[in-house]
Scaffold this active site. Structure first.
Site, PDB file in Angstrom:
ATOM      1  N   HIS A 154      -0.541  43.769  -0.866  1.00 13.55           N
ATOM      2  CA  HIS A 154      -0.404  44.895   0.048  1.00 13.55           C
ATOM      3  C   HIS A 154      -1.498  44.938   1.113  1.00 13.55           C
ATOM      4  O   HIS A 154      -1.395  45.690   2.068  1.00 13.55           O
ATOM      5  CB  HIS A 154      -0.362  46.213  -0.743  1.00 13.55           C
ATOM      6  CG  HIS A 154       0.982  46.444  -1.373  1.00 13.55           C
ATOM      7  ND1 HIS A 154       1.623  47.646  -1.338  1.00 13.55           N
ATOM      8  CD2 HIS A 154       1.815  45.595  -2.027  1.00 13.55           C
ATOM      9  CE1 HIS A 154       2.799  47.543  -1.954  1.00 13.55           C
ATOM     10  NE2 HIS A 154       2.926  46.316  -2.401  1.00 13.55           N
ATOM     11  N   SER A 194       3.849  41.205   2.841  1.00 14.14           N
ATOM     12  CA  SER A 194       4.573  40.002   2.448  1.00 14.14           C
ATOM     13  C   SER A 194       4.621  39.001   3.592  1.00 14.14           C
ATOM     14  O   SER A 194       4.676  39.384   4.764  1.00 14.14           O
ATOM     15  CB  SER A 194       6.009  40.364   2.059  1.00 14.14           C
ATOM     16  OG  SER A 194       6.012  41.131   0.891  1.00 14.14           O
ATOM     17  N   LYS A 242      17.677  46.732  -2.427  1.00 15.18           N
ATOM     18  CA  LYS A 242      17.943  45.291  -2.510  1.00 15.18           C
ATOM     19  C   LYS A 242      17.417  44.737  -3.838  1.00 15.18           C
ATOM     20  O   LYS A 242      18.064  43.906  -4.480  1.00 15.18           O
ATOM     21  CB  LYS A 242      17.269  44.582  -1.333  1.00 15.18           C
ATOM     22  CG  LYS A 242      17.755  43.161  -1.135  1.00 15.18           C
ATOM     23  CD  LYS A 242      17.087  42.522   0.081  1.00 15.18           C
ATOM     24  CE  LYS A 242      17.566  41.088   0.248  1.00 15.18           C
ATOM     25  NZ  LYS A 242      16.883  40.421   1.365  1.00 15.18           N
ATOM     26  N   ASP A 243      16.226  45.206  -4.246  1.00 16.68           N
ATOM     27  CA  ASP A 243      15.667  44.752  -5.525  1.00 16.68           C
ATOM     28  C   ASP A 243      16.513  45.244  -6.695  1.00 16.68           C
ATOM     29  O   ASP A 243      16.698  44.526  -7.686  1.00 16.68           O
ATOM     30  CB  ASP A 243      14.221  45.247  -5.677  1.00 16.68           C
ATOM     31  CG  ASP A 243      13.244  44.399  -4.869  1.00 16.68           C
ATOM     32  OD1 ASP A 243      13.673  43.351  -4.359  1.00 16.68           O
ATOM     33  OD2 ASP A 243      12.066  44.781  -4.756  1.00 16.68           O
ATOM     34  N   GLU A 301       9.043  24.230 -25.745  1.00 15.09           N
ATOM     35  CA  GLU A 301      10.053  25.008 -25.057  1.00 15.09           C
ATOM     36  C   GLU A 301      10.327  24.376 -23.690  1.00 15.09           C
ATOM     37  O   GLU A 301       9.458  23.716 -23.117  1.00 15.09           O
ATOM     38  CB  GLU A 301       9.543  26.442 -24.877  1.00 15.09           C
ATOM     39  CG  GLU A 301       9.549  27.229 -26.169  1.00 15.09           C
ATOM     40  CD  GLU A 301      10.924  27.792 -26.484  1.00 15.09           C
ATOM     41  OE1 GLU A 301      11.754  27.037 -27.014  1.00 15.09           O
ATOM     42  OE2 GLU A 301      11.177  28.955 -26.186  1.00 15.09           O
TER      43      GLU A 301
END
Lengths: 183, 254, 426
Positions: free
Chosen positions: C213, C217, C241-242, C285
């Site tokens: 922040h 972004s 959107k998220d 894994e």
């Protein structure tokens, strides 16, 4: 403000003495903190009950020639093989130059008949196959690690594959002809 | 960048499944049609009960099923009274009693399935050094799952002439390495099904596999039923959110 | 734009004393975000949500789990069979681990593609790599807890890596184990640390967010915002959107949890751990397979260094090298959209990592050894040779002058573009 600067600059002698006091206090405190940290680190080392299981005695009398047994020592498998004449000859005949981790058979055994090694692959800790009669014993007649394909010979020495070292020989002692103490 | 998403997803799927490719040289067991497969899969209760009969009369001589309790049998269609009767047929060691002695008592529905051997070493000693594995999770712990277990039951053949068999070993097509310490466990008419089904080897193999899948995944039916509802709900919500997203963004050139 | 609820007397009373509401307004609602973020930017918040899912399910599982070698396996099976909805919670937790890594790997590769690690976001990137390292440690220790065969042997193989450290290697391994082999003390401490680590991750994630922040972004064009016309408020545009992305993810995730819950798992781990029987084929894994391939790619000694030591160093190096990426890549252009050669090299790197993963899942024999060695060599060459070299030989394509330019067709645009009704230009 002026007074403060005055104290800083004007009394050189007192300043040195005070610096030493600050330093000594800081160092003393830091040393104490470091020592206080030790119990927190050392608590992770093996505890007393774990250490108490550090030795194992094994009766060898039931093992026939050519047979192997696995005993547990410190939670790890130990391979005890009563080797045949051929296996001993094979182990002794190898040129040291052919070995990734050169060791003579004599360095690895106290009595040629008995081979005692820790059965944990020195690559990444798997247990090699070759103890049971039906097992794949690898290209050199000893053991074969199925994890990443390491081959060990009849002296437990690494001959082929990714393992860097021979199967380790634990410290052991023959208490009598038929009794051995590992550890 | 967008057009490569498909390739990326496919590649992750490939990575996820690649360990399974290293199964070994054994033949791939045939893929059977199971009622528990698919999105809406469920168990065939009659097959489960027949499979339970095969397990009890055949497998349980050597193999334990220690994660299943007798009380679980109500889930495959036995009544509470039947379960009590089934449990009461076995002896369970309990105690110590007031005198400090261990004692045997008839089993209770809350008991685990009683194991044939007191411990692994006893099991090995009784079976030429080979340990009959516990079957509670066997369909989950073997590559190929139910198809492999079924294949193993029907995969016994005579060893090929060029193969040297170790002593006491049997040849099985689907066992990795082909040499298995377990003798062929099933033969025709080995059990007499209470529901009158003909007890052929393929029938018993299918039934016992069904039973073992239930033993390993008793939650399977509930899981799939809930899954259908959850996925439908999420699909709807995703669709609605997509519409909301478009509406919110409609005045933003981007 | 001040939110209406900020005028509420109680909200104001609290906010005057603890500025949580103005913080939320600033960082979650008004927070100016580039208007052109693609769906690749969904994976950051998605990772955060999966972290929360993992912590919640993990805490619940811990209420039923017993960290003792004699009871661990059975307590997990009790969760699967007897605890109400235990199977659901455990399957969400196990599959959530895999989902977390898929999301974070996509997030990392997005950062690599769009140059999100470049100035002024180097620390943001470094914090991200630290999160990855913490995740790996957490996942590794969590995989040990069910105490199945792969749990035990995976732990044995991985902890044995430290024995490659010269001189003190064996001492370190004994200390890690708390004994002479992986055993109950090991399981206990792994459980303790597995519970702790997620909260460490939460802490680093908080720093990651603060750092994010600070400058906002990055965006698909990789250029800095020139003014308010380049940005839109986070809420409602990116919250919705998220949310959409989250639900799309949850749908796929539910498909795995309910219909293929063991897809990412190893069948072998449904066999209780046996220290005296090594499984025929030990694999970690899936999300560790590329590193595993790098570890095993070194089959020869170099000078006095053993193959094992080099393998271990390279394996850790393959992640640590990410710390240096902001300084290895000297190109002033961020986005691969305007870097024709880097764009291709990026995809080669993606394929290289997938190849490493594929090699890691196969036994180290024959052709796999050679492929693994080539892929390992390429991986390091990408970062150490190609990336620095590229800044000298590559001619970037011309950059747009502003974020708003490509969409609004002209430099700048009206100041409050978000409010202007315009046709969609996607």
């Amino acid at each position: 403000m002026a007074d403060y600067e005055d104290t800083q600059a004007g009394h050189g002698h007192g300043e040195t003495r005070r610096d030493f006091l600050y330093l000594a206090t800081g160092a003393f405190g830091a040393a104490g903190s470091a020592i206080a940290l030790w119990p927190l680190i050392h608590q992770m080392s093996p505890a007393r009950d774990t250490l108490a299981l550090a030795t194992t005695e094994v009766d060898l009398s039931p093992i026939e020639q050519g047979q192997s047994i696995t005993v547990v020592w410190r939670g790890k498998p130990v391979f005890i093989r009563r080797r045949t004449e051929d296996e001993i000859k094979e182990a002794q005949a190898v040129e040291l130059d052919d070995l990734p981790d050169p060791q003579t058979d004599a360095q690895r055994t106290k009595k040629p008949e008995w081979l005692i090694v820790v059965g944990v692959c020195t690559h990444l800790g798997c247990i090699p196959k070759g103890q049971a009669t039906g097992d794949r014993k690898g290209d050199y007649g000893g053991w074969f690690c199925p994890c990443h394909g390491s081959h060990y010979d009849t002296s437990g020495r690494i001959r082929k594959g990714p393992a860097p070292e021979n199967l380790p020989v634990p410290t052991y002692e023959f208490l009598s002809d038929d009794l051995v103490r590992i550890g | 960048m967008r057009r490569t998403v498909g390739a990326l997803v496919a590649a992750f799927v490939l990575i996820g499944s690649s360990p399974a490719l290293a199964a070994g040289e054994a033949a791939v067991p045939p893929s059977m049609k199971w009622t528990f497969d698919g999105l809406f899969g469920s168990f065939d209760r009659a097959a489960l009960r027949r499979g339970f009969q095969v397990y009890t009369e055949v497998c349980s001589a050597c193999h334990s099923l220690r994660l299943v309790h007798y009380r679980n049998l109500t889930e495959i269609g036995f009544s509470e009274d039947q379960v009590k009767a089934i449990a009461a047929e076995v002896e369970v060691t309990d105690g110590p009693d007031a005198e400090g002695e261990m004692f045997d008592r008839p089993g209770l529905p809350s008991d685990r399935f009683v194991s044939p051997f007191p411990n692994d070493n006893a099991a090995r000693a009784a079976n030429n050094g080979a340990l009959p594995p516990d079957l509670s999770l066997v369909t989950k712990s073997r590559i190929g799952g139910p198809n492999y277990i079924h294949g193993l039951m029907v995969g016994y053949r005579d060893a090929p002439d060029d193969m040297e068999m170790s002593e006491g070993m049997e040849y099985n097509m689907y066992f990795p390495g082909h040499q298995i310490a377990m003798a062929a466990p099933l033969s025709d008419e080995l059990v007499e099904y209470t529901d009158g089904t003909e007890a052929t080897v393929p029938q018993m193999a299918k039934d016992v596999t069904n039973f073992l899948v239930w033993a390993a995944e008793p939650e399977l039916e509930e899981r799939k039923r809930m899954g259908v509802k959850v996925v439908l709900f999420l699909l709807l919500l995703t669709g609605m959110l997509f519409a909301v997203k478009r509406a919110v963004w409609s005045n933003v050139p981007h | 734009m001040t939110q209406p609820w900020m005028k509420n007397r109680l909200v104001q009373w609290v906010d005057y004393r603890l500025p949580m509401f103005s913080f939320m307004e600033k960082e979650l609602i008004d927070y100016p975000t580039p208007r052109n973020l693609s769906y690749w930017w969904n994976f950051g918040s998605l990772a955060g949500i999966v972290l929360v899912i993992m912590i919640v399910t993990g805490i619940v599982l811990a209420m039923h789990y017993t960290p003792h070698v004699d009871y661990a396996f059975d307590s997990v099976e009790r969760i699967m069979r007897d605890v109400n909805y235990g199977w659901l919670i455990r399957y969400i937790h196990t599959n959530g681990g895999s989902a977390f890594f898929i999301i974070v790997y996509i997030h990392i590769f997005r950062g690599l593609y769009y140059g999100s690690y470049k100035s002024p976001r180097e620390i943001l990137w470094i914090l991200g790599v630290i999160i990855l390292l913490c995740m790996m440690a957490t996942a590794f220790m969590g995989y040990v807890l069910p105490w199945g065969q792969m749990s035990f042997w995976g732990a044995t193989v991985i902890t044995n890596l430290f024995s490659a450290v010269p001189i003190v290697g064996d001492i370190i391994v004994t200390w890690l184990w708390g004994g002479f082999t992986v055993d109950n003390p090991t399981l206990n401490r792994f459980y303790s640390l597995h519970y702790l680590m997620p909260f460490v991750i939460v802490g680093v994630v908080a720093l990651h967010m603060i750092s994010l922040h600070q400058h906002g972004s990055n965006n698909p064009l990789g250029i800095d915002a020139k003014g308010p016309q380049d940005k839109i408020p986070f809420h409602p545009y990116y919250t919705v959107k998220d949310m959409f992305g989250l639900c799309a993810f949850l749908t796929i995730f539910a498909g795995f949890v309910f219909f293929a819950p063991n897809f990412f798992g190893e069948p072998e781990n449904y066999i209780p751990a046996d220290p005296l029987v090594t499984p025929p084929h030990i694999v970690p894994e899936w999300y560790f397979l590329p590193y595993y391939a790098i570890l095993r790619s070194i089959t020869f000694d170099i000078w006095f260094l053993s193959a094992k030591l080099i393998g271990v160093v390279l394996m850790f190096g393959s992640i640590l090298i990410l710390f240096l990426v902001p300084w290895l890549d000297r190109s002033p252009v961020r986005s691969a959209r305007y870097r024709p050669i880097y764009k291709q090299l990026f995809w080669v790197l993606v394929i290289d990592c997938l190849v490493l993963g594929w090699v890691g899942g196969n036994p180290p024999e024959g052709i796999f050894v050679v492929i693994g060695q080539i892929a390992t060599l390429y991986y390091f060459a990408h970062f150490l040779v190609l990336l620095p070299l590229l800044s000298f030989i590559e001619t970037p394509r011309p950059l747009p002058t502003s974020i708003a330019e490509p969409v609004l067709g002209g430099s700048g645009g009206p100041p409050a573009a978000a409010e202007q009704p315009m046709e969609k230009a996607q």
